[in-house]
Design a protein around this motif. Structure first.
Motif, PDB file in Angstrom:
ATOM      1  N   SER A 187       0.908  -1.343  -0.178  1.00 16.46           N
ATOM      2  CA  SER A 187      -0.537  -0.192  -0.228  1.00 16.46           C
ATOM      3  C   SER A 187       1.070   1.270   0.112  1.00 16.46           C
ATOM      4  O   SER A 187       0.675   2.156  -0.555  1.00 16.46           O
ATOM      5  CB  SER A 187      -1.014   0.154   1.441  1.00 16.46           C
ATOM      6  OG  SER A 187      -2.367  -1.081   1.210  1.00 16.46           O
TER       7      SER A 187
ATOM      8  N   ARG B  75       0.449   3.912  -2.761  1.00 15.79           N
ATOM      9  CA  ARG B  75       0.818   6.407  -1.951  1.00 15.79           C
ATOM     10  C   ARG B  75       1.469   6.921  -2.029  1.00 15.79           C
ATOM     11  O   ARG B  75       1.308   7.887  -2.580  1.00 15.79           O
ATOM     12  CB  ARG B  75      -0.141   5.517  -0.131  1.00 15.79           C
ATOM     13  CG  ARG B  75      -1.386   4.993  -0.253  1.00 15.79           C
ATOM     14  CD  ARG B  75      -1.334   5.576   1.683  1.00 15.79           C
ATOM     15  NE  ARG B  75      -3.122   4.852   1.536  1.00 15.79           N
ATOM     16  CZ  ARG B  75      -2.946   3.275   3.066  1.00 15.79           C
ATOM     17  NH1 ARG B  75      -1.674   2.767   2.922  1.00 15.79           N
ATOM     18  NH2 ARG B  75      -3.974   2.648   3.019  1.00 15.79           N
TER      19      ARG B  75
ATOM     20  N   ILE C  27      -2.012  12.059  -6.193  1.00 17.98           N
ATOM     21  CA  ILE C  27      -3.412  12.218  -5.336  1.00 17.98           C
ATOM     22  C   ILE C  27      -4.058  11.621  -5.176  1.00 17.98           C
ATOM     23  O   ILE C  27      -4.460  10.752  -4.039  1.00 17.98           O
ATOM     24  CB  ILE C  27      -3.725  13.555  -5.289  1.00 17.98           C
ATOM     25  CG1 ILE C  27      -3.139  14.782  -4.873  1.00 17.98           C
ATOM     26  CG2 ILE C  27      -4.919  13.481  -4.283  1.00 17.98           C
ATOM     27  CD1 ILE C  27      -4.081  16.060  -4.901  1.00 17.98           C
ATOM     28  N   PHE C  28      -4.597  10.664  -7.039  1.00 18.44           N
ATOM     29  CA  PHE C  28      -5.291   9.689  -6.403  1.00 18.44           C
ATOM     30  C   PHE C  28      -5.029   8.199  -6.039  1.00 18.44           C
ATOM     31  O   PHE C  28      -5.507   7.581  -5.573  1.00 18.44           O
ATOM     32  CB  PHE C  28      -5.509   9.598  -8.161  1.00 18.44           C
ATOM     33  CG  PHE C  28      -6.394   8.491  -8.370  1.00 18.44           C
ATOM     34  CD1 PHE C  28      -7.657   8.383  -8.498  1.00 18.44           C
ATOM     35  CD2 PHE C  28      -5.336   7.426  -9.269  1.00 18.44           C
ATOM     36  CE1 PHE C  28      -8.563   6.381  -8.679  1.00 18.44           C
ATOM     37  CE2 PHE C  28      -6.762   5.999  -9.254  1.00 18.44           C
ATOM     38  CZ  PHE C  28      -7.268   5.860  -9.344  1.00 18.44           C
TER      39      PHE C  28
ATOM     40  N   PHE D  78      -2.851   8.183  -3.705  1.00 16.76           N
ATOM     41  CA  PHE D  78      -2.438   8.118  -2.363  1.00 16.76           C
ATOM     42  C   PHE D  78      -4.151   7.459  -2.040  1.00 16.76           C
ATOM     43  O   PHE D  78      -3.787   6.399  -0.708  1.00 16.76           O
ATOM     44  CB  PHE D  78      -2.828   9.799  -1.740  1.00 16.76           C
ATOM     45  CG  PHE D  78      -2.486   9.984  -0.626  1.00 16.76           C
ATOM     46  CD1 PHE D  78      -1.599   9.288  -0.200  1.00 16.76           C
ATOM     47  CD2 PHE D  78      -3.464   9.624   0.561  1.00 16.76           C
ATOM     48  CE1 PHE D  78      -1.045   9.385   1.916  1.00 16.76           C
ATOM     49  CE2 PHE D  78      -3.493   9.584   1.558  1.00 16.76           C
ATOM     50  CZ  PHE D  78      -1.769   9.663   2.449  1.00 16.76           C
ATOM     51  N   PHE D  79      -5.153   7.868  -2.431  1.00 21.24           N
ATOM     52  CA  PHE D  79      -6.214   7.168  -2.003  1.00 21.24           C
ATOM     53  C   PHE D  79      -6.652   5.919  -2.292  1.00 21.24           C
ATOM     54  O   PHE D  79      -7.038   4.777  -2.119  1.00 21.24           O
ATOM     55  CB  PHE D  79      -7.025   8.187  -1.929  1.00 21.24           C
ATOM     56  CG  PHE D  79      -7.757   9.245  -1.518  1.00 21.24           C
ATOM     57  CD1 PHE D  79      -7.397   9.398   0.321  1.00 21.24           C
ATOM     58  CD2 PHE D  79      -7.022  10.763  -1.938  1.00 21.24           C
ATOM     59  CE1 PHE D  79      -7.494  10.632   0.992  1.00 21.24           C
ATOM     60  CE2 PHE D  79      -7.061  11.795  -0.866  1.00 21.24           C
ATOM     61  CZ  PHE D  79      -7.201  11.945   0.147  1.00 21.24           C
ATOM     62  N   ALA D  80      -6.054   5.216  -4.178  1.00 24.76           N
ATOM     63  CA  ALA D  80      -6.402   4.074  -4.113  1.00 24.76           C
ATOM     64  C   ALA D  80      -6.427   2.192  -3.729  1.00 24.76           C
ATOM     65  O   ALA D  80      -7.430   2.071  -3.873  1.00 24.76           O
ATOM     66  CB  ALA D  80      -5.343   3.797  -5.272  1.00 24.76           C
TER      67      ALA D  80
ATOM     68  N   LYS E  30      -7.149   2.156  -0.670  1.00 23.72           N
ATOM     69  CA  LYS E  30      -8.999   1.765  -0.332  1.00 23.72           C
ATOM     70  C   LYS E  30     -10.027   1.222  -1.057  1.00 23.72           C
ATOM     71  O   LYS E  30     -10.668   0.684  -0.266  1.00 23.72           O
ATOM     72  CB  LYS E  30      -9.317   3.139   0.647  1.00 23.72           C
ATOM     73  CG  LYS E  30      -8.375   3.707   1.786  1.00 23.72           C
ATOM     74  CD  LYS E  30      -9.491   5.222   1.628  1.00 23.72           C
ATOM     75  CE  LYS E  30      -8.875   5.885   2.940  1.00 23.72           C
ATOM     76  NZ  LYS E  30      -8.799   6.822   3.906  1.00 23.72           N
ATOM     77  N   LEU E  31      -9.636   1.624  -1.884  1.00 29.53           N
ATOM     78  CA  LEU E  31     -10.323   0.726  -3.593  1.00 29.53           C
ATOM     79  C   LEU E  31      -9.924  -0.689  -3.528  1.00 29.53           C
ATOM     80  O   LEU E  31     -10.921  -1.007  -4.461  1.00 29.53           O
ATOM     81  CB  LEU E  31     -10.426   1.644  -4.479  1.00 29.53           C
ATOM     82  CG  LEU E  31     -10.676   3.268  -4.367  1.00 29.53           C
ATOM     83  CD1 LEU E  31     -10.877   4.239  -5.335  1.00 29.53           C
ATOM     84  CD2 LEU E  31     -12.472   3.654  -3.852  1.00 29.53           C
TER      85      LEU E  31
ATOM     86  N   SER F 272       0.981   1.692   5.324  1.00 27.41           N
ATOM     87  CA  SER F 272       1.719   2.087   4.396  1.00 27.41           C
ATOM     88  C   SER F 272       2.512   1.220   4.376  1.00 27.41           C
ATOM     89  O   SER F 272       3.803   1.563   3.566  1.00 27.41           O
ATOM     90  CB  SER F 272       2.164   3.596   4.478  1.00 27.41           C
ATOM     91  OG  SER F 272       0.926   4.217   4.169  1.00 27.41           O
TER      92      SER F 272
END
Length: 200
Positions: free
Chosen positions: A71, A75, A177-178, A180-182, A184-185, A193
């Motif tokens: 992760s 991130r 930025i995308f 960084f949150f990926a 979670k998907l 991390s």
């Protein structure tokens, strides 16, 4: 730990000693040696301080990267992507260009390995071949799209550099930025991390 799907290289036996040397450590030593030579010969000819600084920075990056989980690689991909702005801010500086390329490669390579391995691991065995094909096609399509966008951006600036690096950097930051949150998907990836220390 190494990114998911990374191949663990075998240890190397040292002749006549019965001891072994980690192939990973050998590669890391080679990287640090090349960094020292490049800094002390090309960037700052004859400077032992520059060579030592290159080794220190390289060792720090290698140590830090060994602590990232799958992760974490995803991130912090934005760190490598945002590094493209270093040459923009310090145009003409070879050290800035070197650090930019170093950070981009440091984060982009493992992130691609993690994502590719994730999709292949989570694909149904009956659809594994198709999943690998789609994964490869998607990657190639993304690269082609990137080249097209880069050509379009470069055409807007005369001279092309360093002006074109500005909008490219902003696009990369948005992508970072995308990513960084990926995680979670993506179910199944570690929540942290960083690699957790094994319980004693």
């Amino acid at each position: 730990s190494a990114p998911t799907g990374a191949t663990k290289m075998p240890d190397i036996k040292i002749p006549f000693t019965g001891k072994t040397l980690s192939f990973e450590r050998l590669v890391q030593g080679g990287v640090l040696t090349l960094a020292a030579v490049w800094a002390g010969v090309s960037l700052f000819p004859g400077s032992l301080i520059a060579a030592a600084a290159a080794v220190a920075i390289g060792a720090t990056l290698l140590y830090g990267s060994s602590k990232l989980s799958e992760s974490g690689w995803i991130r912090f991909l934005g760190v490598g992507l945002a590094a493209v702005l270093l040459p923009y801010a310090f145009w003409g500086s070879m050290p800035a260009l070197f650090v930019s390329v170093l950070l981009l490669g440091l984060f982009a390579g493992p992130s691609v390995v993690v994502l590719s391995s994730y999709f292949q691991t989570n694909a149904r065995k009956s659809n594994l071949g198709a999943a690998i094909g789609v994964n490869g096609s998607s990657f190639n399509a993304a690269v082609s799209f990137g080249y097209a966008m880069l050509s379009l951006i470069v055409s807007m600036f005369t001279p092309a550099m360093p002006g074109a690096l500005g909008p490219v950097g902003l696009i990369f930051i948005a992508a970072g930025i995308f990513f960084f949150f990926a995680p979670k998907l993506l179910p199944g990836l570690p929540g942290s991390s960083f690699n957790k220390k094994p319980a004693k």
